[in-house]
Design an enzyme around this catalytic site. Sequence first.
Site, mmCIF file in Angstrom:
data_model
loop_
_atom_site.group_PDB
_atom_site.id
_atom_site.type_symbol
_atom_site.label_atom_id
_atom_site.label_comp_id
_atom_site.label_asym_id
_atom_site.label_seq_id
_atom_site.Cartn_x
_atom_site.Cartn_y
_atom_site.Cartn_z
ATOM 1 C CG HIS A 198 12.481 11.766 -23.642
ATOM 2 N ND1 HIS A 198 13.563 12.277 -22.961
ATOM 3 C CD2 HIS A 198 12.859 10.540 -24.073
ATOM 4 C CE1 HIS A 198 14.553 11.401 -22.980
ATOM 5 N NE2 HIS A 198 14.155 10.328 -23.645
ATOM 6 C CG HIS A 220 17.394 12.339 -15.083
ATOM 7 N ND1 HIS A 220 17.676 13.661 -14.807
ATOM 8 C CD2 HIS A 220 18.432 11.619 -14.602
ATOM 9 C CE1 HIS A 220 18.845 13.733 -14.191
ATOM 10 N NE2 HIS A 220 19.319 12.506 -14.048
ATOM 11 C CB THR A 243 18.311 12.615 -26.086
ATOM 12 O OG1 THR A 243 17.588 11.811 -25.141
ATOM 13 C CG2 THR A 243 18.052 12.113 -27.496
ATOM 14 C CB THR A 244 20.391 11.906 -21.101
ATOM 15 O OG1 THR A 244 20.700 10.534 -21.357
ATOM 16 C CG2 THR A 244 18.881 12.098 -21.113
ATOM 17 C CG HIS A 284 13.627 7.422 -26.487
ATOM 18 N ND1 HIS A 284 14.337 8.489 -25.981
ATOM 19 C CD2 HIS A 284 13.087 7.839 -27.677
ATOM 20 C CE1 HIS A 284 14.218 9.513 -26.825
ATOM 21 N NE2 HIS A 284 13.471 9.152 -27.840
ATOM 22 C CG HIS A 305 13.794 6.366 -21.360
ATOM 23 N ND1 HIS A 305 14.765 5.532 -21.865
ATOM 24 C CD2 HIS A 305 13.892 7.530 -22.066
ATOM 25 C CE1 HIS A 305 15.427 6.174 -22.805
ATOM 26 N NE2 HIS A 305 14.921 7.376 -22.957
HETATM 27 O O1 1SD Z 1 17.934 9.324 -21.720
HETATM 28 C C1 1SD Z 1 18.365 8.008 -21.938
HETATM 29 C C2 1SD Z 1 19.209 7.574 -20.772
HETATM 30 O O2 1SD Z 1 18.411 7.550 -19.619
HETATM 31 C C3 1SD Z 1 19.735 6.242 -20.998
HETATM 32 O O3 1SD Z 1 18.639 5.379 -21.023
HETATM 33 C C4 1SD Z 1 20.436 6.208 -22.298
HETATM 34 C C5 1SD Z 1 20.802 4.802 -22.675
HETATM 35 O O4 1SD Z 1 21.686 4.264 -21.793
HETATM 36 O O5 1SD Z 1 19.602 6.659 -23.328
HETATM 37 C C6 1SD Z 1 19.145 7.921 -23.203
HETATM 38 S S1 1SD Z 1 18.184 8.211 -24.659
HETATM 39 O O6 1SD Z 1 19.087 8.691 -25.694
HETATM 40 O O7 1SD Z 1 17.486 6.990 -25.017
HETATM 41 N N1 1SD Z 1 17.144 9.332 -24.363
HETATM 42 ZN ZN ZN Z 2 15.254 8.834 -24.290
#
Ligand code: 1SD
Ligand code: ZN
Length: 258
Positions: A96, A65, A201-202, A119, A94
């Site tokens: 986006h 992802h 956001t996932t 993030h 990570h």
């Molecule tokens: O998309 C991430 C997801 O991979 C995971 O890291 C989660 C935290 O456990 O966070 C979302 S996000 O809201 O930081 N995009």
């Molecule tokens: Zn994120």
Amino acid sequence: NSEDFGYDGVIGPVHWGERYQECRGKHQSPIDINVLRVKQVALPDITFIGFDDSIDDVHVTNNGHTVLIEVENEPHPRVSGGPLDGDYIFSQMHFHWGDNDTFGSEDKINHRSFPMELHMVFFKEEYKTPHDAVRHSDGLAVLAFFYELDRHQHPAYDDITSALSNVTEPHTSVVMNHPFSFLNILPYDLNRYFTYRGSLTTPPCSEVVIWLDFEQPVRLAHDQIEVFRELRSATGKIRHNFRPIQPIGDRVVFYNID
Ligand code: 1SD
Ligand code: ZN
């Protein structure tokens, strides 16, 4: 299982709510921040601990992802202050991004998208693990940083992009070949930020995140962003991995003035 959501077609964001109830919630992320509607506040200073340490065992993983950057050895960097009550411990970071440089960020500011967003995810120490933290409404804090284009390469990102070229296939991982410092990849001004209550956001879109969106973007060269677009999921290149804007509802966004 991690291949049960995506960003297009029948597993795309408009369908997440069918399997994950919380994705239909009223306090979802991302949002479009209207700067004219924010409430200015003078929050306590944020304390960043371990952000200028040189960290050795940094793992870079393509999870199908996004690309995750994780730290092996304790103690992990941590953050407190600002809108946060208590200490938050680093879990992972990570990115986006979008198909091209005109969009790709999750949150927007005054309808403006940025080509990429970082993030840095932290969990509240009191809840012991990231897994347990997501059962509490203040369980996570995510520090979000926007990117904008620069004509020059950002040298601190070379180690990340070279690691990326070794994890183009989904579910592959490498160890970074140089020590890594959080501060080196962040913008200079860490005092000006927006903050609001939202969600992952996932999927499962849990409404457990205190978002801090830093106003000053990080400047990256187009070529450095392109490397992210080469990463692959099970079904092909991850050309974009941002969720569309969600209704702000009754929420207030705060803007910290230093
Ligand atoms: O998309 C991430 C997801 O991979 C995971 O890291 C989660 C935290 O456990 O966070 C979302 S996000 O809201 O930081 N995009
Ligand atoms: Zn994120």
